[in-house]
Design a protein around this motif. Structure first.
Motif, short mmCIF file in Angstrom:
data_model
loop_
_atom_site.label_atom_id
_atom_site.label_comp_id
_atom_site.label_asym_id
_atom_site.label_seq_id
_atom_site.Cartn_x
_atom_site.Cartn_y
_atom_site.Cartn_z
N CYS A 111 0.81 -1.22 0.00
CA CYS A 111 0.00 0.00 0.00
C CYS A 111 0.85 1.27 0.00
O CYS A 111 0.42 2.29 -0.55
N VAL A 128 4.29 -0.41 3.98
CA VAL A 128 3.02 -0.82 4.58
C VAL A 128 2.33 -1.79 3.63
O VAL A 128 2.16 -1.49 2.44
N THR A 129 1.92 -2.93 4.16
CA THR A 129 1.24 -3.95 3.34
C THR A 129 -0.12 -4.26 3.95
O THR A 129 -0.39 -3.99 5.12
N GLU A 130 -0.97 -4.86 3.10
CA GLU A 130 -2.32 -5.24 3.55
C GLU A 130 -2.61 -6.67 3.14
O GLU A 130 -2.35 -7.07 2.00
N TRP A 135 -3.47 -4.67 8.31
CA TRP A 135 -2.31 -3.91 7.85
C TRP A 135 -1.07 -4.29 8.65
O TRP A 135 -1.16 -4.70 9.80
N GLU A 136 0.07 -4.14 7.97
CA GLU A 136 1.34 -4.44 8.65
C GLU A 136 2.41 -3.47 8.16
O GLU A 136 2.47 -3.15 6.97
N SER A 137 3.24 -3.00 9.09
CA SER A 137 4.32 -2.07 8.75
C SER A 137 5.66 -2.79 8.83
O SER A 137 5.87 -3.65 9.69
#
Length: 538
Positions: A111, A128-130, A135-137
């Protein structure tokens, strides 16, 4: 010191990038938004707005020996030109062999990719991913973007008056095309004559009532098969031909090239191309000339406008059409990149060697596979990944920013001097690979090979410039490279040996003449390299 690397995309470029990271002792994490590897080569029956897939009948334009990863040849029994499912099978074999799957996080969308506050000193990125769970940083030392060129379909509706306001038929981009289902008995207009346009027109000619193709510029059509039955790219992508192209004036090479194109059929008679046309394209298609001869495909000039049920062309002719398919290409964008970074390169020629944004304080962002080559992009992407990861690992360095900007400026000037047209945007296959390989320290030393290993040297100098050549020396050297080069013609013939005929005399004679030809060409090749180079064109 770069250690953790984010790889975005698990297509051909992404798989090569993961493997190159592992080779250099880096720790890659690949994020793939779908549930499988392969990128656009992972065929899907349904259209997904988030990803691009090839159409059902697609066949590779480049042969297996000129398209493979440099230390992993295709199996002997694989056909020379591959449908999408065989290429995807090869990707799976490659991923399993080198243990790449464990480094891929599937169904994970990237993202945001932003520079960390201390980027000027650390070069790190906040990613940042989804996923389905949330969500995860992450924090990464470097990022390799491997999403390719085929991201956003270009649909220039504003250039076709009446299409949206008057035309009652259906229109779509080739991204939505899968097969002939739904087009039976229709009168179809294909707008654009690139490789996809030619393929779609030929396939639809077997089901549609009539197929028209609208082309703005000249198009030269070539076959995948050379005059002697071998893959064309293995015959034409050689160091000898590259040397002649470098040595001879461009006007002479252009005349030779167009003469070769017309030796198959006269393109002017077919309305496809003229040697006088400043703007032109080159496509690969064996069937299009026959479709034009048989009338199942009709070539038309550019579209002027649309009425309720027809297209009016620039020459004043009018044709009733039910469906319009735009094969007008793709654009690229990286919406997950922060604006300050994305604005540094609005086009691939703004990147140093089509890879690095030169203005970044730290060279920890690389774009892999955003290139157009006169050959396999997959091979070019792997070479890019080898160079990039050697820089990340500290074994190579980029030149100063001023030199990179000067190189980009020269490249833009060269593009501006030539006539417009897609072919002028494509880089030479051998020249680009050699350029990146020399910076990586893996370019083959042809004179030394000719002296130390004449059999191998002759194959490298006069044979196909296959990817294995870049595994003969330097970092990532592969012990199987020599054998792969010397047996590449055997792998070409192996899938054809389903009915073997006795032709031993002709084979022996052909081999003898090939060896004699190489020996006759060797002295002038070496002499001209030393003596004629001062008079060669820049």
């Amino acid at each position: 010191m770069v250690r953790r690397v984010a790889v975005i995309g698990a297509g051909a470029s992404g798989l090569a990038s993961i493997k190159c990271c592992l080779d250099e002792g880096l720790e890659p994490t690949c994020f793939e938004q779908s549930e499988d590897i392969g990128g656009l080569w992972c065929y899907a029956d349904t259209v997904d707005c988030k990803r691009t897939s090839v159409y059902r009948s697609v066949i590779t334009n480049t042969s297996k020996e000129m398209s493979c990863f440099s230390d992993f040849p295709f199996p002997d029994n694989f056909p020379n030109f591959l449908p999408h499912h065989r290429l995807l099978e090869y990707f799976r074999m490659y991923a399993r062999h080198f243990g790449l799957l464990q480094h891929i996080r599937f169904q994970t969308t990237v993202c945001s990719v932003r520079k960390r506050p201390d980027f000027s000193t650390s070069g790190q990125w906040d990613v940042v991913t989804e996923t389905k769970t949330g969500w995860e940083s992450h924090v990464f030392d470097a990022v390799m973007i491997c999403t390719g060129r085929y991201q956003e379909p270009l649909l220039p509706l504003a250039s076709f008056p009446g299409l949206e306001t008057r035309f009652r038929g259906r229109y779509l981009h080739s991204k939505e095309y899968r097969d002939t289902e739904g087009f039976q008995g229709k009168r179809v207009l294909v707008v654009g004559l690139g490789n996809s346009g030619g393929d779609v027109a030929v396939e639809l000619s077997r089901a549609a009532a009539k197929v028209f193709v609208s082309a703005r510029s000249s198009t030269w059509v070539v076959s995948r098969i050379s005059s002697h039955g071998f893959p064309l790219d293995m015959v034409t992508r050689t160091r000898l031909i590259y040397f002649l192209e470098w040595l001879l004036p461009s006007a002479i090479m252009k005349r030779i090239r167009f003469g070769k194109f017309n030796s198959w059929f006269n393109h002017t008679n077919y309305g496809l191309a003229s040697v006088q046309s400043p703007k032109f394209n080159v496509i690969v298609n064996e069937e299009l000339p026959f479709c034009l001869l048989s009338g199942t495909v009709v070539l038309k000039p550019a579209v002027k406008e649309f009425t309720e049920s027809s297209a009016i062309f620039e020459d004043g002719t009018k044709e009733n059409v039910d469906v319009v398919i735009f094969t007008t290409g793709y654009g690229f964008s990286f919406p997950f990149l922060e604006d300050s970074v994305r604005s540094l390169f609005q086009e691939s020629c703004s990147l140093y060697k089509s890879i690095f944004p030169p203005q970044l304080e730290k060279p920890t962002l690389a774009i892999i596979g955003l290139i157009q080559l006169m050959g396999s992009v997959m091979v070019g992407a792997e070479m890019q990944a080898r160079w990039v990861t050697s820089i990340f690992a500290g074994f190579n360095k980029l030149p100063p920013i001023s030199r990179m900007m000067a190189d980009i400026s020269r490249k833009k000037q060269q593009l501006a001097k030539g006539p417009p047209g897609q072919v002028n945007m494509r880089m030479g296959f051998v020249s680009y690979l050699d350029d990146i390989a020399s910076r990586t320290g893996v370019k083959p030393n042809v004179p030394w090979l000719l002296l130390s290993d004449p059999r191998l040297g002759l194959a490298v100098a006069f044979g196909p410039c296959s990817p294995y050549q870049y595994r003969l020396r330097g970092r990532g050297r592969w012990s199987g490279a020599r054998g792969a080069i010397l047996t590449q013609w055997q792998r070409v013939l192996e899938p054809l040996r389903t009915r073997v005929l006795d032709d031993s005399l002709a084979g022996s004679t052909g081999s003898s003449w090939l060896g004699l030809l190489a020996l006759l060409l060797l002295p002038p090749f070496l002499l001209s390299w030393r003596v004629l180079r001062p008079w060669a064109r820049p």
